[in-house]
Design a protein around this motif. Structure first.
Motif, PDB file in Angstrom:
ATOM      1  N   ILE A   1       8.928  -2.944  14.676  1.00  0.00           N
ATOM      2  CA  ILE A   1       8.501  -2.869  13.149  1.00  0.00           C
ATOM      3  C   ILE A   1       9.412  -1.838  12.528  1.00  0.00           C
ATOM      4  CG2 ILE A   1       6.842  -2.295  11.509  1.00  0.00           C
ATOM      5  CD1 ILE A   1       4.700  -3.202  13.582  1.00  0.00           C
TER       6      ILE A   1
ATOM      7  N   TYR B   1       7.703   6.545  17.811  1.00  0.00           N
ATOM      8  CA  TYR B   1       7.483   6.748  16.275  1.00  0.00           C
ATOM      9  C   TYR B   1       8.739   7.863  15.827  1.00  0.00           C
ATOM     10  CZ  TYR B   1       6.221   7.657  11.505  1.00  0.00           C
ATOM     11  OH  TYR B   1       6.352   7.905  10.241  1.00  0.00           O
TER      12      TYR B   1
ATOM     13  N   LEU C   1      13.224   4.357   4.526  1.00  0.00           N
ATOM     14  CA  LEU C   1      12.160   5.301   4.864  1.00  0.00           C
ATOM     15  C   LEU C   1      12.302   5.836   6.187  1.00  0.00           C
ATOM     16  CD1 LEU C   1      10.038   6.579   2.689  1.00  0.00           C
ATOM     17  CD2 LEU C   1      11.499   4.784   1.974  1.00  0.00           C
ATOM     18  N   SER C   2      12.726   6.977   6.420  1.00  0.00           N
ATOM     19  CA  SER C   2      12.525   7.489   7.796  1.00  0.00           C
ATOM     20  C   SER C   2      11.270   8.796   7.765  1.00  0.00           C
ATOM     21  CB  SER C   2      13.878   8.402   8.089  1.00  0.00           C
ATOM     22  OG  SER C   2      13.693   9.096   9.307  1.00  0.00           O
TER      23      SER C   2
ATOM     24  N   SER D   1       0.700  -1.109  -0.091  1.00  0.00           N
ATOM     25  CA  SER D   1      -0.100   0.009   0.086  1.00  0.00           C
ATOM     26  C   SER D   1       0.807   1.244   0.129  1.00  0.00           C
ATOM     27  CB  SER D   1      -0.922  -0.024   1.089  1.00  0.00           C
ATOM     28  OG  SER D   1      -0.399   0.378   2.464  1.00  0.00           O
ATOM     29  N   GLY D   2       0.323   2.359  -0.116  1.00  0.00           N
ATOM     30  CA  GLY D   2       0.935   3.595   0.068  1.00  0.00           C
ATOM     31  C   GLY D   2       2.171   3.860  -0.788  1.00  0.00           C
ATOM     32  N   MET D   3       3.018   4.381   0.016  1.00  0.00           N
ATOM     33  CA  MET D   3       4.392   4.823  -0.785  1.00  0.00           C
ATOM     34  C   MET D   3       4.983   3.709  -1.266  1.00  0.00           C
ATOM     35  SD  MET D   3       5.501   8.279   1.173  1.00  0.00           S
ATOM     36  CE  MET D   3       5.151   7.885   2.816  1.00  0.00           C
TER      37      MET D   3
ATOM     38  N   MET E   1       1.917  13.232   4.252  1.00  0.00           N
ATOM     39  CA  MET E   1       1.689  12.623   3.117  1.00  0.00           C
ATOM     40  C   MET E   1       0.216  11.956   3.335  1.00  0.00           C
ATOM     41  SD  MET E   1       4.252  12.963   1.438  1.00  0.00           S
ATOM     42  CE  MET E   1       3.833  11.733   0.017  1.00  0.00           C
TER      43      MET E   1
ATOM     44  N   LEU F   1       3.100  -7.897   5.233  1.00  0.00           N
ATOM     45  CA  LEU F   1       2.239  -8.830   5.627  1.00  0.00           C
ATOM     46  C   LEU F   1       0.838  -8.997   5.249  1.00  0.00           C
ATOM     47  CD1 LEU F   1       2.305  -7.285   9.388  1.00  0.00           C
ATOM     48  CD2 LEU F   1       2.694  -9.699   8.453  1.00  0.00           C
TER      49      LEU F   1
ATOM     50  N   GLY G   1       7.416  14.262   4.667  1.00  0.00           N
ATOM     51  CA  GLY G   1       6.698  15.030   5.849  1.00  0.00           C
ATOM     52  C   GLY G   1       5.219  14.529   5.544  1.00  0.00           C
TER      53      GLY G   1
ATOM     54  N   LEU H   1       6.063 -10.932   4.282  1.00  0.00           N
ATOM     55  CA  LEU H   1       7.161 -10.521   5.100  1.00  0.00           C
ATOM     56  C   LEU H   1       6.717  -9.987   6.231  1.00  0.00           C
ATOM     57  CD1 LEU H   1      10.296  -9.852   5.705  1.00  0.00           C
ATOM     58  CD2 LEU H   1       9.917  -7.735   4.250  1.00  0.00           C
ATOM     59  N   ASP H   2       7.178 -10.499   7.484  1.00  0.00           N
ATOM     60  CA  ASP H   2       6.673  -9.749   8.651  1.00  0.00           C
ATOM     61  C   ASP H   2       8.191  -9.123   9.093  1.00  0.00           C
ATOM     62  OD1 ASP H   2       6.735  -8.554  11.108  1.00  0.00           O
ATOM     63  OD2 ASP H   2       5.760 -10.323  12.108  1.00  0.00           O
TER      64      ASP H   2
ATOM     65  N   ALA I   1      -2.535   9.750   4.790  1.00  0.00           N
ATOM     66  CA  ALA I   1      -2.322   9.089   5.870  1.00  0.00           C
ATOM     67  C   ALA I   1      -2.076   7.529   5.823  1.00  0.00           C
ATOM     68  CB  ALA I   1      -3.584   9.069   6.595  1.00  0.00           C
TER      69      ALA I   1
ATOM     70  N   THR J   1       9.706  -7.811  11.320  1.00  0.00           N
ATOM     71  CA  THR J   1      10.082  -8.020  12.829  1.00  0.00           C
ATOM     72  C   THR J   1      10.716  -9.627  12.878  1.00  0.00           C
ATOM     73  OG1 THR J   1       7.932  -8.845  13.806  1.00  0.00           O
ATOM     74  CG2 THR J   1       8.624  -6.391  13.740  1.00  0.00           C
TER      75      THR J   1
HETATM   76  P1  NAD Z   1       0.948   2.535   4.960  1.00  0.00           P
HETATM   77  O1  NAD Z   1       0.218   2.357   6.138  1.00  0.00           O
HETATM   78  O2  NAD Z   1       0.083   2.902   3.606  1.00  0.00           O
HETATM   79  O3  NAD Z   1       2.005   1.335   4.252  1.00  0.00           O
HETATM   80  C1  NAD Z   1       2.821   0.722   5.305  1.00  0.00           C
HETATM   81  C2  NAD Z   1       3.132  -0.700   4.990  1.00  0.00           C
HETATM   82  O4  NAD Z   1       3.892  -1.165   5.503  1.00  0.00           O
HETATM   83  C3  NAD Z   1       1.729  -1.440   4.657  1.00  0.00           C
HETATM   84  O5  NAD Z   1       1.446  -1.896   3.419  1.00  0.00           O
HETATM   85  C4  NAD Z   1       1.868  -2.149   5.944  1.00  0.00           C
HETATM   86  O6  NAD Z   1       1.153  -3.845   5.872  1.00  0.00           O
HETATM   87  C5  NAD Z   1       3.231  -2.577   6.104  1.00  0.00           C
HETATM   88  N1  NAD Z   1       3.700  -3.194   7.353  1.00  0.00           N
HETATM   89  C6  NAD Z   1       3.485  -2.704   8.465  1.00  0.00           C
HETATM   90  N2  NAD Z   1       3.949  -3.637   9.688  1.00  0.00           N
HETATM   91  C7  NAD Z   1       4.672  -4.384   8.858  1.00  0.00           C
HETATM   92  C8  NAD Z   1       5.410  -5.440   9.198  1.00  0.00           C
HETATM   93  N3  NAD Z   1       5.484  -5.907  10.388  1.00  0.00           N
HETATM   94  N4  NAD Z   1       5.950  -6.502   8.262  1.00  0.00           N
HETATM   95  C9  NAD Z   1       5.837  -6.230   7.096  1.00  0.00           C
HETATM   96  N5  NAD Z   1       5.260  -5.226   6.594  1.00  0.00           N
HETATM   97  C10 NAD Z   1       4.493  -4.219   7.300  1.00  0.00           C
HETATM   98  O7  NAD Z   1       2.045   3.624   5.166  1.00  0.00           O
HETATM   99  P2  NAD Z   1       2.769   4.864   4.088  1.00  0.00           P
HETATM  100  O8  NAD Z   1       2.244   6.261   4.143  1.00  0.00           O
HETATM  101  O9  NAD Z   1       3.002   4.449   2.739  1.00  0.00           O
HETATM  102  O10 NAD Z   1       4.302   4.752   4.644  1.00  0.00           O
HETATM  103  C11 NAD Z   1       5.418   4.091   4.186  1.00  0.00           C
HETATM  104  C12 NAD Z   1       6.768   4.590   5.079  1.00  0.00           C
HETATM  105  O11 NAD Z   1       6.986   6.105   4.939  1.00  0.00           O
HETATM  106  C13 NAD Z   1       6.489   4.070   6.378  1.00  0.00           C
HETATM  107  O12 NAD Z   1       7.771   3.798   7.019  1.00  0.00           O
HETATM  108  C14 NAD Z   1       6.343   5.478   7.329  1.00  0.00           C
HETATM  109  O13 NAD Z   1       6.469   5.496   8.560  1.00  0.00           O
HETATM  110  C15 NAD Z   1       6.968   6.560   6.209  1.00  0.00           C
HETATM  111  N6  NAD Z   1       6.316   7.876   6.375  1.00  0.00           N
HETATM  112  C16 NAD Z   1       4.872   7.906   6.217  1.00  0.00           C
HETATM  113  C17 NAD Z   1       4.294   9.113   6.286  1.00  0.00           C
HETATM  114  C18 NAD Z   1       3.149   9.733   6.086  1.00  0.00           C
HETATM  115  O14 NAD Z   1       2.188  10.510   6.387  1.00  0.00           O
HETATM  116  N7  NAD Z   1       2.296   8.756   5.351  1.00  0.00           N
HETATM  117  C19 NAD Z   1       5.177  10.383   6.706  1.00  0.00           C
HETATM  118  C20 NAD Z   1       6.324  10.293   6.888  1.00  0.00           C
HETATM  119  C21 NAD Z   1       7.043   8.986   6.801  1.00  0.00           C
END
Ligand code: NAD
Length: 247
Positions: free
Chosen positions: A109, A152, A136-137, A15-17, A185, A37, A183, A58-59, A187, A61
């Motif tokens: 995580i 966090y 990704l920080s 999902s997401g980024m 993004m 996961l 920054g 993949l988990d 949610a 952890t």
């Molecule tokens: P998201 O929640 O859409 O995606 C995170 C993904 O990580 C999900 O697909 C989830 O299933 C997976 N995940 C979670 N726990 C896991 C585990 N134990 N093992 C394997 N996969 C696992 O979030 P996103 O916005 O795409 O975030 C991606 C990265 O960018 C993250 O590291 C987040 O901290 C970072 N980030 C996000 C934002 C934001 O505002 N969205 C801002 C700064 C940084």
């Protein structure tokens, strides 16, 4: 194509980024392992990309999981050139900002998960003659945040510094490591307070560009750091935050 012939693992790519980055990498000629996961969503992302992508459960952890995902990647695609440590959870859904349980879960995580990814990717990258790790920080790994569990911030700061250590320790192996700091993004799946419209609107006031980022705006930064275009860049960081921490 900017990643022609490269093989990448992207954690959290269901999902997401992570998903946006997987699609961009494949368009640029890479073979991509979608590691997450979330099986259903992850398989859908892989199917939408086609033969250039595979899903692996993949988990982050779990040490055995990482070993298996790296082994499956080299078995199916022949090598490993790129690791994007993207999987993560938010700290903004916690009611108790001093929950010890939340501290261990989020650090497990977001920080240990990245450590384990690095640990198992390095030998495979050495075997490939080098590689690029993109972690990704967040801007929350550089400055403090209001209303989220400090795990966090701590975990994302750990990611930032682990990146620099890898850069220093593995430069002679031809392995580069850099971090990306988004920054505000779209949610995260695990966002709580920071996903509420009123809270988001308030946070927008402190962003010079006055808007949230889009997932592809982060994916382009990851693409650059993953590709050979950034061949002399290691231990560095890119803020993708509309100027939020430049103030
Ligand atoms: P998201 O929640 O859409 O995606 C995170 C993904 O990580 C999900 O697909 C989830 O299933 C997976 N995940 C979670 N726990 C896991 C585990 N134990 N093992 C394997 N996969 C696992 O979030 P996103 O916005 O795409 O975030 C991606 C990265 O960018 C993250 O590291 C987040 O901290 C970072 N980030 C996000 C934002 C934001 O505002 N969205 C801002 C700064 C940084």
């Amino acid at each position: 194509m900017r990643l022609n012939g490269k093989v990448a693992i992207i954690s959290g790519a269901a999902s997401g980024m992570g998903a946006a980055t997987a699609r961009m990498f494949a368009r640029e000629g890479a073979k991509v392992v979608i590691a997450d996961l979330l099986e259903h969503e992850g398989r859908q992302v892989a199917a939408s990309i086609g033969d250039a992508a595979r899903f692996e459960r993949l988990d982050v952890t779990n040490e055995e999981n990482w070993e298996a995902v790296v082994a499956a990647t080299t078995r199916h695609f022949g090598k490993l050139d790129i690791l994007v440590n993207n999987a993560g959870v938010s700290g903004s859904a916690e009611q108790d900002l001093y929950s010890t349980e939340a501290w261990h879960r989020i650090m497990g995580i977001n920080a240990t998960g990245v450590f384990l990814g690095i640990k198992y990717a390095i030998p495979a990258m050495k075997a490939a003659g080098g590689g690029s790790i993109v972690n990704l920080s967040s801007i929350a790994g550089i400055i403090g945040s209001v209303g989220i569990h400090m795990a966090y911030n701590a975990s994302k700061a750990a990611v930032r510094l682990m990146t620099k250590t890898v850069a220093v320790q593995h430069a002679e192996d031809g392995i580069r490591a850099n971090s990306v700091h988004p920054g505000i993004m779209p949610a995260m799946r695990t966002s709580g307070r920071t996903a509420e419209p009123a809270v988001r609107a308030q946070r927008m006031n402190v962003i010079p560009m006055r808007r949230p980022g889009e997932v592809d705006e982060v994916a382009y930064a990851i693409l650059f750091l993953a590709s050979d275009e950034s061949s002399y860049i290691t231990g560095s960081e890119i803020h993708v935050d509309g100027g939020a921490i430049a103030i």
